[in-house]
Design an enzyme around this catalytic site. Structure first.
Site, PDB file in Angstrom:
ATOM      1  N   LYS A 112     111.442  30.328 -17.456  1.00 58.12           N
ATOM      2  CA  LYS A 112     110.059  30.371 -17.925  1.00 58.12           C
ATOM      3  C   LYS A 112     109.202  31.276 -17.027  1.00 58.12           C
ATOM      4  O   LYS A 112     108.197  31.810 -17.466  1.00 58.12           O
ATOM      5  CB  LYS A 112     109.454  28.971 -17.953  1.00 58.12           C
ATOM      6  CG  LYS A 112     110.203  27.945 -18.790  1.00 58.12           C
ATOM      7  CD  LYS A 112     110.126  28.253 -20.272  1.00 58.12           C
ATOM      8  CE  LYS A 112     110.594  27.084 -21.134  1.00 58.12           C
ATOM      9  NZ  LYS A 112     112.053  26.803 -21.018  1.00 58.12           N
TER      10      LYS A 112
HETATM   11  C1  LIG Z   1     112.942  26.422 -21.936  1.00 55.81           C
HETATM   12  C2  LIG Z   1     114.352  26.396 -21.505  1.00 55.81           C
HETATM   13  C3  LIG Z   1     115.391  26.614 -22.417  1.00 55.81           C
HETATM   14  C4  LIG Z   1     115.134  26.839 -23.887  1.00 55.81           C
HETATM   15  O1  LIG Z   1     114.521  28.071 -24.133  1.00 55.81           O
HETATM   16  P1  LIG Z   1     113.777  28.338 -25.524  1.00 55.81           P
HETATM   17  O2  LIG Z   1     113.147  29.648 -25.375  1.00 55.81           O
HETATM   18  O3  LIG Z   1     112.778  27.220 -25.677  1.00 55.81           O
HETATM   19  O4  LIG Z   1     114.809  28.277 -26.582  1.00 55.81           O
HETATM   20  C5  LIG Z   1     116.689  26.634 -21.933  1.00 55.81           C
HETATM   21  N1  LIG Z   1     116.955  26.398 -20.633  1.00 55.81           N
HETATM   22  C6  LIG Z   1     115.978  26.171 -19.740  1.00 55.81           C
HETATM   23  C7  LIG Z   1     116.341  25.898 -18.336  1.00 55.81           C
HETATM   24  C8  LIG Z   1     114.647  26.169 -20.133  1.00 55.81           C
HETATM   25  O5  LIG Z   1     113.688  25.943 -19.231  1.00 55.81           O
END
Ligand SMILES: *Cc1c(COP(=O)(O)O)cnc(C)c1O
Length: 498
Positions: A112
């Site tokens: 993120k």
């Molecule tokens: C948010 C997240 C995901 C999922 O990603 P999306 O873009 O919501 O599909 C997968 N792994 C981790 C560690 C995340 O923080």
């Protein structure tokens, strides 16, 4: 050529990128989508000579067409700096015949950070460009990782406040500690009694509450979203796929024109949608491998053409993927319907009223670049152990889901093509599950003792982000029922506390 942003749900007048970033969601409740997908105007060979920051500029300039070169470069420089613990920003690690694209070297050790370290700068710049004088209030629902990354991005950023709702008991202890220790007078963190979908639904309801918006506007506030529905998050995520393809070419690991698959651990469908956009920009990306955990709504969708959220919500060891309504899938639905907002709206209304919808055969045919599968809890743990034992490489639970699904894909299809696996979190963020998979014996030690043991086993230094929260005091203790989220927002903004 200018890119404008349209709603996925109506023919509302398209807006410029800066307006779409400020609004987050379109007024009709739809998501903003580019009116056309620009094609990369640099060759992969040229890109292979560039740094991450330079690559990011080449991608973002094509989408954020109302930003000046200076504005965009300034946002990029502020975002991808020494907050990241490696100069490459997103290193590629080869293990067990695949390339793990490590997207977790930022301040909160999850992917993120890739988008949320730039979003505050894009947003402030957008506010300035549009003569916005109000304070920007970021409301975020999080399944664990978004919350901390958004807090870290916005904390102390003048002209903004940020409020984060997470499912109490639905995130890992380290994730929770990261959030509730967040400093910064403009931050507020609330645990809700409910799951991630409840939190996300609550936030969406607040966003579409016109009365509340008017009341708060009089007090000088306006809402925006840091969730992955904001195009200011989605577009920066395209950059690392472009960068990864360019690195593989630079390092001679692929030939010119050779395609590379992307396997992505998927929750809200933002990360894999970014890979899809990268492919449509002309990048040599092959299959888009969509990996789910036991909440396998997406796997069922790719298999049957029916999206059905009417099922039990399962708490897994990959909580950031514990999602039954993948918000960003709406953008893909809109595109495979031929950019038809009417058709998309019909399906989204069915999702709201019945909890399910079915796409046409024609739309299914447009999904041929996708492959969906899932890994259950045992397979996920097994994949962590296998990679550790065979290569000494330790991955987190989310990455392990993608890795396990990639191996299913390779066996089922016989495709031996090179594959990038999006490595979305540091194993130190999900230490307990990772250690349990590697060494079942050390279960009752406290989380930080486990962190130290993992550091020894993996031969990797404990990340700064984890060191910092070891002794940090808890600052946020707020809790509320999902239906009381609106009151919590009002209190924080008008009284300064909840
Ligand atoms: C948010 C997240 C995901 C999922 O990603 P999306 O873009 O919501 O599909 C997968 N792994 C981790 C560690 C995340 O923080």
């Amino acid at each position: 050529m200018e890119v404008l942003y349209k709603s996925t749900r109506s023919g509302e007048k398209p807006v410029r990128a800066s307006e779409a970033i400020l609004k987050g969601l379109a007024d009709d409740g739809g998501l903003f989508v580019p009116d056309h997908i620009p094609v990369m105007d640099k060759s992969l060979r040229e890109l292979s000579q560039m740094t991450y920051q330079e690559t990011a500029y080449e991608v973002m300039k094509l989408f954020f067409t109302d930003f000046s070169e200076e504005e965009l470069k300034s946002c990029i420089e502020k975002a991808y700096d020494s907050k990241f613990d490696t100069e490459a920003v997103v290193p590629l690690a080869e293990a067990g015949g695949a390339y793990y694209l490590e997207l977790f070297h930022g301040p909160t050790i999850a992917f993120k950070d890739m988008a949320l370290s730039i979003l505050p700068h894009l947003m402030i710049t957008s506010a300035r460009k549009n003569n916005v004088k109000n304070e920007i209030v970021i409301l975020t629902a999080t399944s664990g990782d978004t919350g901390k990354a958004a807090l870290a991005g916005f904390a102390g950023v003048e002209g903004t406040r940020i409020m984060v709702f997470y499912p109490k008991g639905g995130v890992s202890p380290i994730q929770e500690k990261q959030m509730v220790t967040q400093t910064g007078a403009n931050t507020c963190v609330v645990g809700i009694h409910g799951n991630f979908d409840d939190a996300q639904t609550g936030v969406k309801r607040i966003f579409s509450d016109r009365e509340l918006a008017e009341e708060l506007a009089e007090q000088g506030f306006q809402f925006s979203s840091a969730n992955s529905i904001n195009i200011g998050r989605l577009i920066p995520q395209i950059c690392y796929y472009v960068y990864a393809c360019a690195r593989l070419l630079a390092e001679g690991r692929v030939e010119e024109g050779e395609t590379v698959n992307a396997a992505v651990p998927t929750g809200n469908f933002g990360n894999i949608l970014a890979a899809y956009y990268a492919k449509r920009m002309g990048l040599p990306i092959g299959k888009l491998i969509c990996a789910s955990n036991e909440n396998k709504v997406l796997y069922d969708f790719f298999r049957t053409g029916t999206y059905d959220r009417n099922r039990e919500f399962i708490l897994t060891s990959s909580p950031s993927m514990d999602i039954l309504v993948s918000s960003n899938l709406e953008r893909l639905i809109y595109h495979i319907a031929g950019d038809d907002f009417g058709k998309n709206r019909e399906l989204m209304e069915a999702l709201t009223s019945r909890g399910s919808y079915e796409i046409t055969e024609e739309m299914s045919a447009a999904l041929k670049d996708f492959y969906g599968n899932f890994a259950d809890e045992a397979e996920t743990a097994e994949e962590i152990r296998r990679l550790y034992e065979s290569c000494g490489y330790v991955v987190d639970t989310h990455t392990a889901v993608a890795s396990a699904v990639y191996r299913k894909y390779a066996v089922q299809t016989g495709d031996k093509g090179k594959t990038i696996i999006a490595s979305t979190a540091s194993p130190f963020k999900f230490t307990r599950s990772v250690m349990k998979a590697i060494d079942g014996k050390c279960q009752d030690t406290d989380d930080f003792a486990l962190v130290d043991r993992l550091s020894v086993l993996a031969n990797v230094e404990v990340p700064r982000a984890v060191e910092e929260i070891r002794s940090a005091p808890v600052i946020h203790r707020g809790e509320c029922d999902a239906r009381d989220m609106k009151d919590a927002v009002r209190k924080f903004l008008l009284e300064g506390r909840i």
